[in-house]
Design an enzyme around this catalytic site. Structure first.
Site, PDB file in Angstrom:
ATOM      1  N   TRP A   1      -1.424  -5.120   8.624  1.00 48.47           N
ATOM      2  CA  TRP A   1      -0.357  -6.301   8.999  1.00 48.47           C
ATOM      3  C   TRP A   1       0.982  -5.804   9.269  1.00 48.47           C
ATOM      4  O   TRP A   1       1.841  -6.820   9.786  1.00 48.47           O
ATOM      5  CB  TRP A   1      -0.179  -7.285   7.636  1.00 48.47           C
ATOM      6  CG  TRP A   1       0.757  -6.409   6.789  1.00 48.47           C
ATOM      7  CD1 TRP A   1       0.860  -5.270   6.514  1.00 48.47           C
ATOM      8  CD2 TRP A   1       1.705  -7.155   5.749  1.00 48.47           C
ATOM      9  NE1 TRP A   1       1.694  -5.024   5.411  1.00 48.47           N
ATOM     10  CE2 TRP A   1       2.362  -6.109   4.931  1.00 48.47           C
ATOM     11  CE3 TRP A   1       2.204  -8.435   5.495  1.00 48.47           C
ATOM     12  CZ2 TRP A   1       3.203  -6.378   3.810  1.00 48.47           C
ATOM     13  CZ3 TRP A   1       3.204  -8.648   4.400  1.00 48.47           C
ATOM     14  CH2 TRP A   1       3.435  -7.594   3.723  1.00 48.47           C
ATOM     15  N   ASP A   2       1.047  -4.717   9.752  1.00 51.28           N
ATOM     16  CA  ASP A   2       2.372  -4.057  10.315  1.00 51.28           C
ATOM     17  C   ASP A   2       3.039  -4.630  11.223  1.00 51.28           C
ATOM     18  O   ASP A   2       4.313  -4.515  11.778  1.00 51.28           O
ATOM     19  CB  ASP A   2       2.382  -2.611  10.165  1.00 51.28           C
ATOM     20  CG  ASP A   2       2.147  -1.900   8.973  1.00 51.28           C
ATOM     21  OD1 ASP A   2       0.846  -2.286   8.380  1.00 51.28           O
ATOM     22  OD2 ASP A   2       2.956  -1.262   8.478  1.00 51.28           O
TER      23      ASP A   2
ATOM     24  N   GLU B   1       0.199  -3.827  -3.526  1.00 57.63           N
ATOM     25  CA  GLU B   1      -1.132  -2.942  -3.883  1.00 57.63           C
ATOM     26  C   GLU B   1      -1.142  -2.364  -5.236  1.00 57.63           C
ATOM     27  O   GLU B   1      -2.320  -1.837  -5.365  1.00 57.63           O
ATOM     28  CB  GLU B   1      -1.299  -2.019  -2.709  1.00 57.63           C
ATOM     29  CG  GLU B   1      -1.456  -2.618  -1.140  1.00 57.63           C
ATOM     30  CD  GLU B   1      -1.779  -1.671  -0.112  1.00 57.63           C
ATOM     31  OE1 GLU B   1      -1.193  -0.441  -0.450  1.00 57.63           O
ATOM     32  OE2 GLU B   1      -2.347  -2.189   0.982  1.00 57.63           O
TER      33      GLU B   1
ATOM     34  N   LYS C   1       4.663  -2.437  -6.161  1.00 57.86           N
ATOM     35  CA  LYS C   1       4.787  -1.398  -5.075  1.00 57.86           C
ATOM     36  C   LYS C   1       5.891  -1.770  -4.158  1.00 57.86           C
ATOM     37  O   LYS C   1       6.761  -0.926  -3.725  1.00 57.86           O
ATOM     38  CB  LYS C   1       3.481  -1.196  -4.577  1.00 57.86           C
ATOM     39  CG  LYS C   1       3.589  -0.058  -3.401  1.00 57.86           C
ATOM     40  CD  LYS C   1       2.073   0.034  -2.689  1.00 57.86           C
ATOM     41  CE  LYS C   1       1.987   0.999  -1.532  1.00 57.86           C
ATOM     42  NZ  LYS C   1       0.738   1.327  -0.956  1.00 57.86           N
ATOM     43  N   GLN C   2       5.744  -3.231  -3.556  1.00 60.89           N
ATOM     44  CA  GLN C   2       6.678  -3.432  -2.452  1.00 60.89           C
ATOM     45  C   GLN C   2       6.912  -4.911  -2.624  1.00 60.89           C
ATOM     46  O   GLN C   2       6.210  -5.813  -3.301  1.00 60.89           O
ATOM     47  CB  GLN C   2       6.096  -3.110  -1.256  1.00 60.89           C
ATOM     48  CG  GLN C   2       4.659  -3.859  -0.884  1.00 60.89           C
ATOM     49  CD  GLN C   2       3.793  -3.133   0.078  1.00 60.89           C
ATOM     50  OE1 GLN C   2       2.893  -2.557  -0.330  1.00 60.89           O
ATOM     51  NE2 GLN C   2       3.890  -3.600   1.417  1.00 60.89           N
TER      52      GLN C   2
HETATM   53  C1  BGC Z   1       1.402  -0.613   2.551  1.00 57.64           C
HETATM   54  C2  BGC Z   1       1.160  -1.722   3.563  1.00 57.64           C
HETATM   55  C3  BGC Z   1       0.829  -1.344   4.825  1.00 57.64           C
HETATM   56  C4  BGC Z   1       0.306   0.001   4.949  1.00 57.64           C
HETATM   57  C5  BGC Z   1       0.204   0.551   6.333  1.00 57.64           C
HETATM   58  C6  BGC Z   1       0.772   0.597   2.741  1.00 57.64           C
HETATM   59  O1  BGC Z   1       1.340   1.548   2.127  1.00 57.64           O
HETATM   60  O2  BGC Z   1       1.374  -1.124   1.222  1.00 57.64           O
HETATM   61  O3  BGC Z   1       1.744  -2.966   3.193  1.00 57.64           O
HETATM   62  O4  BGC Z   1       0.335  -2.283   5.738  1.00 57.64           O
HETATM   63  O5  BGC Z   1       0.611   0.960   4.160  1.00 57.64           O
HETATM   64  O6  BGC Z   1       1.527   0.678   6.806  1.00 57.64           O
END
Ligand code: BGC
Length: 823
Positions: A352-353, A491, A611-612
């Site tokens: 989704w970046d 995640e 995590k985020q």
């Molecule tokens: C993150 C995701 C991200 C992916 C690629 C993962 O570590 O949790 O949000 O899309 O990395 O950058």
């Protein structure tokens, strides 16, 4: 060191892979890591060349299952060039370092010109000292060309100098330690040879996707040379034997051409590579055109702050963004690889970046942003098929996307801490499709590109909306719609403790964003020209019943709250609190809390530990007004303190295990605490340079965080937003920045120059701007004529200090205008 130079003053094998990533050169068509030309893959080195969109799928038996992985293929290495004096060993950086014979070393990346330079002096075992200077480019002018110039000076000897210039097609994908158990042999060698003169060439095919790759390399010296050609399956080289004289410089130029069987305007890829290299100019001419091409890009990227260290990293971020996606990407049908074309982490997959990448591109290079959106549009059939296979209407985009847009998320992943292969449920991040729809809408708002909306954007927005309207399940007891069994961006939560099936219910980020996308789908139907609207409804078989459903779900989606804050997902409030001080004391760095807990036989699913940013992403994507509009339409109370309370709740419960996390939090903290916002922003900026995600940058850059940091300066610090067809500017500079300048493109107008300080805003329009532009700042709105300018004092031109009440919302999205229609 200026703001354009990234320099390394010594050779450190332990840091070399990181430097290789940071010194990667590319042009959006292909990229080559900044590896030492004489070194093959080994502990310190990992030469890798990646061509955008060149994927291949292989199967491997692991942990009792056969898993398939699609990788961005490590393509034949055009770079190898090694030297040797008389009959001594081939020069090897690690050997001369270990023996104390590396007399000097400096490597420097010139970002303005896109040139990587390496200067070194070394002695061989017999005490012969040689000086070497190398310059390297991957042409931004001709996307198929790269060049390496090597200058050698024998300082205290005369004798036979042997130079070997090779093309290595025996490379595999083995750059990421934890993927090593997986099959990485993607290249099948094809014919190789030479032209009987100065050029060697090599071909290969990818194992299952059958893409032909050809590299042709021309090697010339400016001194008489005896030439021998060598060849083995998958490898070919030219050896040049030169009589070198003490104090006399010898220059060797290697020019390489890279083509694939997928390229346009060619007959056959191998011939194309040979022809291109035969016609190529010498290094100096190639360099000149390459630097000019970079000059054109930088003119469109103007963004400067009066802090050289910050500026250097911002330049580095833009540099790597444009090396990953550029005008050469526009015709390629590729998406945004999360780790750039810089390494093999995440296998070159698209997540989704782009959510973090497109806002900046849309105001500088809308044609690139549009091309990246079309990557998604072309994969609508696959997303529709995925939705159908899951029993739903509409389009279900994959969490990880590669060549054909099918789901590429692995089903098992290795925890290097425990050595265990764990089930991976991250494909349940259905929110990725919402990001696609969101991006399409924002792109339209910023560029005003109605043709894009009618031809492509509308279809993506409608199909995603349909999917979510169908995914939502009516909850009779509450007269609400639930979305069950999904994952949010965090995640570390993929299941309820004790529940067999993975997935979580009513993730607030997913549900609120879905409600917003459903509203945009309704807007789209109103905005489309009548004939296109009718055509689309007919083609998608989108009847009034389904439109009513979209409307209904957009008003009744369920959002869960607890303790006066948005709840990350239903049941989150019942999870245990993590003992944060204990874990910090015990492990120091706890960003990969998932791995730590798993190694302890525990799981983050049991804890209020993210995590985020998850819920908080909502405040990153939406202005307070937009958020209030969505929640109010849903019939939920919205009060001014909700955002602040929710941020204060989740921030201390987040461990920043993703590079995107500090970026989003930096943005959010800018509302209330300028100091903390700056701390988080500099953390984001240092992320790749310092490899702060623990050894991950050697495996590729974090493109979302890089592009997002630049975007943050533009939208959060300069406060650029568009609403109701007007450009809004609400600058709030961090204390550390005295002046910020940028030049934007908005609704097709080029050349809106903005300068802000802590107390003044100045806007000037280039005379070439097509028509007057209406601009609002604070409570003033003016219309500026082409060639005109406007200056006004700023009362709240800096980020608030802790305890101060923010004057204006600092997280205004770039656009939020036409949304009003549906409030
Ligand atoms: C993150 C995701 C991200 C992916 C690629 C993962 O570590 O949790 O949000 O899309 O990395 O950058």
């Amino acid at each position: 060191m200026t703001a354009w130079i990234l320099a390394f003053e010594s050779y450190d094998p332990a840091a070399e892979r990181l430097h290789e990533t940071l010194c990667t050169l590319g042009n959006g068509y292909f990229a080559t890591r900044g590896a030492a030309p004489e070194s093959a893959a080994g502990a310190a080195h990992y030469p890798g060349t990646y061509i955008a969109g060149c994927h291949d799928r292989l199967a491997t038996a692991v942990a009792g299952r056969v898993v398939e992985n699609e990788d961005l293929v490590n393509c034949p290495n055009w770079l190898p060039l090694s030297v040797r004096v008389e009959d001594g060993p081939w020069f090897d950086l690690d050997t001369v370092l270990a023996d104390g014979r590396l007399l000097s070393f400096r490597q420097e990346l010139d970002m303005r010109r896109g040139v990587l330079t390496r200067l070194l002096r070394f002695a061989d075992e017999a005490g012969r000292v040689t000086r070497m200077a190398q310059r390297r480019i991957v042409s931004m002018d001709d996307p198929h060309l790269a060049a390496l110039e090597t200058t050698l000076v024998p300082e205290n000897w005369s004798g036979r100098l042997r130079v070997r210039s090779a093309i290595d097609g025996r490379v595999t994908n083995c750059g990421v330690e934890r993927y090593r158990a997986l099959n990485g042999a993607h290249l099948r060698p094809g014919p190789n040879g030479d032209n009987g003169a100065d050029t060697a060439w090599l071909t290969a095919h990818t194992a299952t996707s059958g893409i032909g790759v050809a590299v042709a390399a021309r090697t010339r010296a400016d001194a008489p040379a005896e030439r021998t050609s060598l060849s083995e399956p998958g490898w070919t080289a030219h050896d040049l034997l030169i009589d070198a004289e003490e104090g006399t410089q010898v220059t060797v130029e290697k020019v390489a051409a890279v083509f694939t069987s997928r390229d346009r305007a060619i007959e056959e890829f191998s011939a194309a590579a040979r022809t291109r290299v035969a016609r190529a100019d010498g290094f100096e001419e190639l360099l000149e055109r390459h630097v000019a091409a970079w000059g054109r890009l930088w003119r469109r990227c103007q963004l400067s702050v009066d802090d050289e260290d910050v500026q250097r990293v911002l330049n580095l971020d833009m540099f790597h963004l444009l090396q990953t996606v550029s005008e050469h990407t526009v015709d390629l049908d590729v998406g945004v690889p999360a780790r750039g074309l810089h390494g093999e982490a995440y296998r070159g997959h698209v997540f989704w970046d782009e959510l973090f990448v497109l806002p900046f591109l849309s105001t500088r290079f809308p044609e690139i942003a549009r091309a990246l959106l079309l990557y998604r549009w072309r994969r609508l059939p696959e997303a529709r098929w995925a939705a159908r296979a899951a029993g739903h209407r509409g389009a279900m985009y994959p969490w990880q996307s590669g060549a054909d847009g099918s789901e590429e998320t692995q089903r098992l992943h290795l925890n290097p801490r425990s050595g265990r292969w764990l089930p991976d449920h991250s494909h349940l991040q259905r929110h990725v499709g919402l990001a696609v729809a969101h991006n399409a809408w924002r792109f339209y708002e910023v560029t005003g590109d109605a043709e894009f909306l009618a031809e492509y954007g509308a279809e993506m927005i409608l199909e995603v909306a349909r999917f979510f309207a169908d995914l939502a399940v009516y909850n009779r007891a509450l007269d609400r719609y639930d979305i069950r069994g999904v994952m949010g961006p965090d995640e570390y939560h993929d299941a309820y403790p004790g529940r067999d099936a993975p997935g979580l219910d009513n993730n607030a980020y997913t549900n609120v964003l879905a409600a917003w996308v459903l509203c945009r789908a309704l807007d789209v139907l109103r905005l489309l020209p009548e004939d296109r609207d009718a055509e689309l409804r007919e083609r998608l078989a989108l009847g009034p019943g389904e439109i009513r459903r979209i409307d209904e779900v957009s008003r009744k989606m369920r959002v869960v709250f607890h303790e006066g804050v948005l709840t990350q997902f239903e049941g989150y409030d019942r999870l245990a609190e993590l003992d944060w001080p204990l874990y910090r004391r015990r492990y120091g760095d706890i960003r990969r809390l998932d791995r730590i807990l798993d190694a302890e036989g525990d799981t983050p699913n049991r804890y209020k530990a993210s995590k985020q940013a998850d819920v908080l992403m909502l405040f990153y994507l939406f202005s307070p007004d937009e958020l209030s509009a969505v929640l109010t339409r849903l019939g939920y109370p919205y009060d001014k303190g909700l955002i602040g309370r929710t941020i204060d709740y989740y921030l201390p419960r987040t461990c920043h295990g993703s590079s995107l996390s500090s970026l989003v939090h930096a943005w959010l903290r800018a509302r209330t605490d300028g100091q903390d916002a700056w701390r988080l922003f500099t953390e984001t900026l240092r992320g790749d340079i310092d490899d702060s995600q623990q050894g991950t940058t050697p495996e590729g850059i974090h493109l979302g965080a890089m592009a997002g940091a630049v975007d943050l300066v533009q939208r959060c610090h300069a406060g650029v937003a568009t609403q109701g067809g007007r450009l809004h500017l609400a600058p709030r500079l961090p204390a550390a920045i005295g002046e910020l300048r940028l030049s934007l493109r908005y609704h097709g107008h080029w050349g809106i120059d903005i300068t802000c300080t802590q107390d003044r805003l100045h806007v000037a329009l280039h005379p070439s701007v097509a028509s007057p532009i209406e601009i609002t700042s604070g409570d003033e709105t003016v219309t500026i004529e082409p060639g005109g300018s406007w200056e006004r004092p700023l009362e709240h031109g800096r980020l608030p200090q802790p305890g101060e009440t923010p004057a204006t919302p600092s997280s205004t999205p770039l656009s939020s205008g036409p949304t009003a229609a549906h409030r």
